[in-house]
Design a protein around this motif. Structure first.
Motif, PDB file in Angstrom:
ATOM      1  N   LEU A  20     -37.802  15.911  -8.445  1.00 46.20           N
ATOM      2  CA  LEU A  20     -39.077  16.525  -8.091  1.00 46.20           C
ATOM      3  C   LEU A  20     -39.945  16.824  -9.314  1.00 46.20           C
ATOM      4  CD1 LEU A  20     -37.986  19.065  -5.317  1.00 46.20           C
ATOM      5  CD2 LEU A  20     -38.865  16.730  -5.056  1.00 46.20           C
ATOM      6  N   MET A 108     -38.477  13.286   9.519  1.00 44.99           N
ATOM      7  CA  MET A 108     -37.499  13.970   8.689  1.00 44.99           C
ATOM      8  C   MET A 108     -36.177  14.120   9.440  1.00 44.99           C
ATOM      9  SD  MET A 108     -38.251  14.913   5.560  1.00 44.99           S
ATOM     10  CE  MET A 108     -37.249  16.384   5.301  1.00 44.99           C
ATOM     11  N   GLU A 133     -41.545   9.941   0.720  1.00 42.38           N
ATOM     12  CA  GLU A 133     -41.256  11.359   0.500  1.00 42.38           C
ATOM     13  C   GLU A 133     -40.210  11.863   1.497  1.00 42.38           C
ATOM     14  OE1 GLU A 133     -44.412  14.006  -0.349  1.00 42.38           O
ATOM     15  OE2 GLU A 133     -45.639  12.479  -1.323  1.00 42.38           O
ATOM     16  N   TYR A 134     -40.269  11.389   2.737  1.00 46.02           N
ATOM     17  CA  TYR A 134     -39.201  11.725   3.678  1.00 46.02           C
ATOM     18  C   TYR A 134     -37.857  11.258   3.116  1.00 46.02           C
ATOM     19  CZ  TYR A 134     -43.077  11.786   7.127  1.00 46.02           C
ATOM     20  OH  TYR A 134     -44.236  12.007   7.807  1.00 46.02           O
ATOM     21  N   ARG A 136     -37.053  10.665  -0.066  1.00 46.58           N
ATOM     22  CA  ARG A 136     -36.684  11.488  -1.228  1.00 46.58           C
ATOM     23  C   ARG A 136     -36.099  12.825  -0.800  1.00 46.58           C
ATOM     24  NH1 ARG A 136     -41.740  13.956  -3.760  1.00 46.58           N
ATOM     25  NH2 ARG A 136     -41.346  15.331  -1.972  1.00 46.58           N
ATOM     26  N   ASN A 137     -36.742  13.460   0.174  1.00 45.95           N
ATOM     27  CA  ASN A 137     -36.332  14.800   0.577  1.00 45.95           C
ATOM     28  C   ASN A 137     -35.004  14.822   1.319  1.00 45.95           C
ATOM     29  OD1 ASN A 137     -38.695  15.666  -0.585  1.00 45.95           O
ATOM     30  ND2 ASN A 137     -39.773  16.004   1.337  1.00 45.95           N
ATOM     31  N   THR A 138     -34.584  13.663   1.834  1.00 48.01           N
ATOM     32  CA  THR A 138     -33.289  13.586   2.524  1.00 48.01           C
ATOM     33  C   THR A 138     -32.253  12.814   1.709  1.00 48.01           C
ATOM     34  OG1 THR A 138     -34.023  11.606   3.730  1.00 48.01           O
ATOM     35  CG2 THR A 138     -34.331  13.748   4.820  1.00 48.01           C
TER      36      THR A 138
END
Length: 370
Positions: A20, A108, A133-134, A136-138
């Motif tokens: 991040l 997500m 981004e979904y 990356r976040n998971t």
């Protein structure tokens, strides 16, 4: 740091995840200008009749806010199933539909359930900028295959990418953001047959599709790893309500229920969404008008010798410009905000009211004449 400034843990001293560092929060510019045509909103607000019914529903919901909402949202899901059946001719049970806070949360949850460490999600670039981004976040690996020059997907290239990456999830936006292009059911079938994991068709703009462009909902019965995502933000003019939903087999929906947060949909959200669905008929009339404006706008842009992909959405991508930022800024200087997104040289304009569209046209003429 705040706003659109990138975060740097070395400045804050916070133990931020390494992936991040230097990242900025997602979001289009939010500027106070007369004509807003940048985030694909429906330019027409809900009717006074809908607002009155929603106010009554909210008042009733507020009286029960000391209790948690229905965590399964079954009445809302039944209404959504009924709407999809009427809109696409596909009979669905409430248990085949899932609802969340925008289609963002739906995506997500899909990656929380079917992606994750050691797994990958494949999509076809250029496409919706939130998808990576979904991933990356998971902690899901993000891989892409390129679209053709006209932004359609070459079936052979798509299948080759599936064979190469063996993705656990495939994201297909249809119509695609930011290009507006839709995919064929034949391609969806082929990807479902070839991919080892889930195939997700993101139909956020489906209600705006041209006559003859089918919905992937028609494939659900015999494609068990297919998920079709929708939203109330666009056609329903309900972007501020934050309600997205998905249709799939019951087994798939049950998996999404595992990763949902407890009581994730507020009682107020469920109440106003049900009111909007009850008013779907009047909203569809606005959709027809916006489709007409879109087609006329695309033809007008082509008359200026600009390139315009065929759009099945409520926006139009146009180009190509040697300096697209200068064109974007020139429009903004005249009070018209559009989106600088997608491949270099291209801009995207949302379909507005006839009055907003005329202001955009006049502004673009002035910019191009400089």
């Amino acid at each position: 740091m705040t706003g659109d400034q990138p975060m740097d843990p070395s400045d804050t001293g916070l133990p931020v995840r390494a992936d991040l560092r230097g990242e900025k929060p997602y979001g289009a510019p939010q500027l106070d200008v007369p004509v807003l045509l940048n985030v694909n909103e429906n330019p027409y607000p809900p009717s006074e009749a809908l607002a009155a019914d929603a106010a009554t529903a909210v008042a009733e919901a507020v009286l029960g806010l000391n209790r948690y909402p229905d965590r399964e949202a079954l009445e809302l899901r039944a209404d959504l199933a009924g709407y999809l059946s009427a809109e696409s001719g596909v009979a669905l049970a409430a248990e085949q539909v899932w609802a969340a806070n925008g289609s963002n949360e739906i995506m997500m949850q899909i990656l929380q359930a079917f992606g994750g460490p050691g797994r990958s999600v494949l999509s076809f670039a250029p496409t919706y900028s939130m998808y990576p981004e979904y991933a990356r976040n998971t902690f899901t690996a993000w891989v892409t295959a390129d679209r053709r020059d006209d932004f359609t997907i070459d079936p052979d290239d798509a299948l080759a990418a599936v064979i190469e990456y063996r993705p656990h999830v495939v994201f297909i936006a249809s119509p695609n953001n930011p290009t507006g292009t839709a995919v064929s059911l034949e391609l969806v079938r082929a990807l479902h047959d070839a991919a080892p994991g889930m195939v997700v068709v993101d139909e956020a703009y489906a209600e705006f599709r041209r006559d003859g462009t089918p919905s992937a909902l028609t494939l659900l019965d015999d494609h068990p790893r297919l998920i079709v995502s929708r939203t109330m933000s666009k056609a329903f003019a309900f972007a501020g309500a934050r309600l997205g939903y998905a249709a799939a087999g019951r087994d798939v929906i049950d998996v999404l229920r595992i990763v949902r947060l407890p009581y994730h949909l507020s009682a107020v959200t469920q109440a106003v969404a049900r009111v909007a669905i009850a008013h779907a008929g009047e909203l569809q009339e606005r959709v027809e008008q916006l489709r007409s404006i879109r087609d006329e706008l695309a033809a007008w842009l082509r008359s200026l010798d600009l390139e315009v992909p065929e759009s099945d959405a409520n926006f139009v991508l146009f180009g190509r410009f040697a300096d697209r930022h200068a064109v974007w800024q020139g429009l903004l200087d005249q009070g018209v905000l559009i989106r600088e997104t997608g491949p270099d040289g291209w801009l995207r304009v949302s379909v507005g009211t006839p009055e907003e569209t005329e202001v955009f046209k006049q502004a673009l003429r002035k910019v191009l004449q400089k």
